[in-house]
Design a protein around this motif. Structure first.
Motif, short mmCIF file in Angstrom:
data_model
loop_
_atom_site.label_atom_id
_atom_site.label_comp_id
_atom_site.label_asym_id
_atom_site.label_seq_id
_atom_site.Cartn_x
_atom_site.Cartn_y
_atom_site.Cartn_z
N ARG A 186 -9.45 2.66 -5.35
CA ARG A 186 -10.11 3.07 -4.11
C ARG A 186 -9.49 4.36 -3.57
O ARG A 186 -10.19 5.24 -3.07
CB ARG A 186 -9.99 1.96 -3.07
CG ARG A 186 -10.79 0.71 -3.40
CD ARG A 186 -12.28 1.03 -3.52
NE ARG A 186 -13.08 -0.13 -3.84
CZ ARG A 186 -13.66 -0.92 -2.95
NH1 ARG A 186 -13.52 -0.68 -1.67
NH2 ARG A 186 -14.40 -1.94 -3.34
N LYS A 234 -8.50 -7.77 1.58
CA LYS A 234 -7.15 -8.23 1.22
C LYS A 234 -7.11 -9.75 1.21
O LYS A 234 -7.88 -10.40 1.94
CB LYS A 234 -6.12 -7.63 2.18
CG LYS A 234 -6.24 -8.04 3.64
CD LYS A 234 -5.11 -7.39 4.44
CE LYS A 234 -5.15 -7.84 5.89
NZ LYS A 234 -4.09 -7.24 6.70
N ASN A 276 -6.72 -2.29 -7.76
CA ASN A 276 -7.90 -2.05 -6.93
C ASN A 276 -7.60 -1.02 -5.84
O ASN A 276 -8.41 -0.13 -5.56
CB ASN A 276 -8.36 -3.36 -6.30
CG ASN A 276 -9.63 -3.19 -5.48
OD1 ASN A 276 -10.58 -2.54 -5.93
ND2 ASN A 276 -9.66 -3.75 -4.28
N LEU A 277 -6.43 -1.14 -5.23
CA LEU A 277 -6.03 -0.18 -4.20
C LEU A 277 -5.95 1.23 -4.79
O LEU A 277 -6.42 2.20 -4.19
CB LEU A 277 -4.67 -0.57 -3.61
CG LEU A 277 -4.66 -1.82 -2.72
CD1 LEU A 277 -3.22 -2.17 -2.35
CD2 LEU A 277 -5.48 -1.58 -1.46
N ARG A 278 -5.35 1.32 -5.97
CA ARG A 278 -5.21 2.62 -6.62
C ARG A 278 -6.59 3.23 -6.90
O ARG A 278 -6.81 4.42 -6.65
CB ARG A 278 -4.43 2.46 -7.93
CG ARG A 278 -4.33 3.75 -8.75
CD ARG A 278 -3.68 3.47 -10.09
NE ARG A 278 -2.28 3.14 -9.91
CZ ARG A 278 -1.30 4.04 -9.86
NH1 ARG A 278 -1.59 5.34 -9.97
NH2 ARG A 278 -0.06 3.67 -9.71
N VAL A 302 -11.50 -2.06 1.87
CA VAL A 302 -10.77 -2.82 0.86
C VAL A 302 -10.52 -4.21 1.45
O VAL A 302 -10.06 -4.32 2.59
CB VAL A 302 -9.42 -2.16 0.51
CG1 VAL A 302 -8.63 -3.04 -0.45
CG2 VAL A 302 -9.64 -0.78 -0.08
N SER A 348 -5.44 -7.65 -1.99
CA SER A 348 -6.03 -6.81 -3.02
C SER A 348 -4.96 -6.43 -4.02
O SER A 348 -3.79 -6.24 -3.67
CB SER A 348 -6.63 -5.56 -2.39
OG SER A 348 -7.30 -4.79 -3.35
N VAL A 368 -9.21 -1.84 5.93
CA VAL A 368 -8.65 -2.98 5.20
C VAL A 368 -9.00 -4.23 5.98
O VAL A 368 -8.67 -4.35 7.16
CB VAL A 368 -7.12 -2.85 5.05
CG1 VAL A 368 -6.58 -4.05 4.27
CG2 VAL A 368 -6.76 -1.55 4.34
N VAL A 399 -6.01 5.05 6.45
CA VAL A 399 -6.24 3.66 6.02
C VAL A 399 -5.88 2.76 7.20
O VAL A 399 -4.75 2.80 7.69
CB VAL A 399 -5.38 3.30 4.79
CG1 VAL A 399 -5.69 1.88 4.33
CG2 VAL A 399 -5.63 4.29 3.65
N LEU A 416 0.82 -1.21 0.00
CA LEU A 416 0.00 0.00 0.00
C LEU A 416 0.86 1.26 0.00
O LEU A 416 0.50 2.26 -0.63
CB LEU A 416 -0.94 0.01 1.21
CG LEU A 416 -2.03 1.08 1.19
CD1 LEU A 416 -2.84 1.00 -0.08
CD2 LEU A 416 -2.95 0.93 2.39
#
Length: 224
Positions: free
Chosen positions: A113, A103, A109-111, A101, A105, A80, A49, A16
């Motif tokens: 979100r 995991k 997908n992280l980008r 999110v 992930s 998360v 986060v 992340l």
């Protein structure tokens, strides 16, 4: 944008952090919930986060603490979680999180979100600014209406009061004590007239601190 990220999983932190750095964010890392909460209290950030399962304070508890903090009510919080059951997601949203999110992930997908979170933060800030401007416009309109009412309701009786005081002062039968009392009435009436005059001349009303926890309208310097 500064982002607080808390996760006790080294691999998850590395992944992340790379995505956040690639998006141009400055990352504040915390290895557990207690450190995350302490970091937030010391320096609140717009985006947090949190991993749900952490030693000490878990992510849900930290999220609730952030929501109760005056600076955290507008903070965007992403949780998360490795669990995506209905009860788990209900718990996430009930804690006050804005998004979650699961995991593991993918970076994509992280980008996605995080980009959505950034857009929401900008939109919320613009909305708050618009609301503040609307509130100020209403405040200014209220001041204008109040000023007209004050001028009408106070100036007329004030003029009569000053006029009668002048007539009484012309009476040679007045005792020194009565004259002194009339002078005081005159002075205070003139002060009231000056307040009304300054209020009517305000072009850019501002408030100033009056007493602890309260504010008052700044009428500017005296005109007489």
């Amino acid at each position: 944008m500064r982002v607080l990220f808390a996760d006790d999983d080294v691999i998850a932190r590395t992944l992340l952090c790379a995505v956040l750095a690639d998006l141009g964010h400055e990352v504040v890392l915390a290895e557990d919930g207690e450190r995350a909460w302490q970091y937030f209290q010391d320096d609140p950030v717009p985006l947090v986060v949190l991993d749900i399962n952490m030693p000490g304070l878990d992510g849900l508890t930290v999220c609730r603490l952030i929501r109760d903090h005056p600076a955290g009510r507008e903070t965007f919080v992403i949780m998360v979680t490795a669990r995506d059951g209905r009860d788990d997601l209900t718990a996430v949203l009930s804690a006050g999180a804005d998004d979650y999110v699961t995991k593991p992930s993918s970076p994509e997908n992280l980008r996605a979100r995080l980009e959505i979170a950034g857009q929401r933060i900008v939109q919320n800030a613009a909305s708050r600014a618009a609301e503040a401007e609307l509130a100020r416009s209403r405040w200014l309109a209220g001041i204008g209406e109040t000023t007209i009412a004050i001028e009408h309701e106070i100036n007329n009786p004030l003029s009569a009061l000053l006029g009668h005081a002048e007539l009484l002062l012309m009476d040679e039968a007045m005792t020194p004590e009565q004259v002194e009392s009339l002078r005081i009435i005159q002075e205070q009436a003139v002060r009231i007239a000056d307040v009304v005059r300054r209020l009517a001349r305000l072009k850019n009303p501002q408030s100033v601190e009056y007493l602890s926890g309260s504010r008052m309208l700044d009428l500017g310097p005296k005109t007489s």
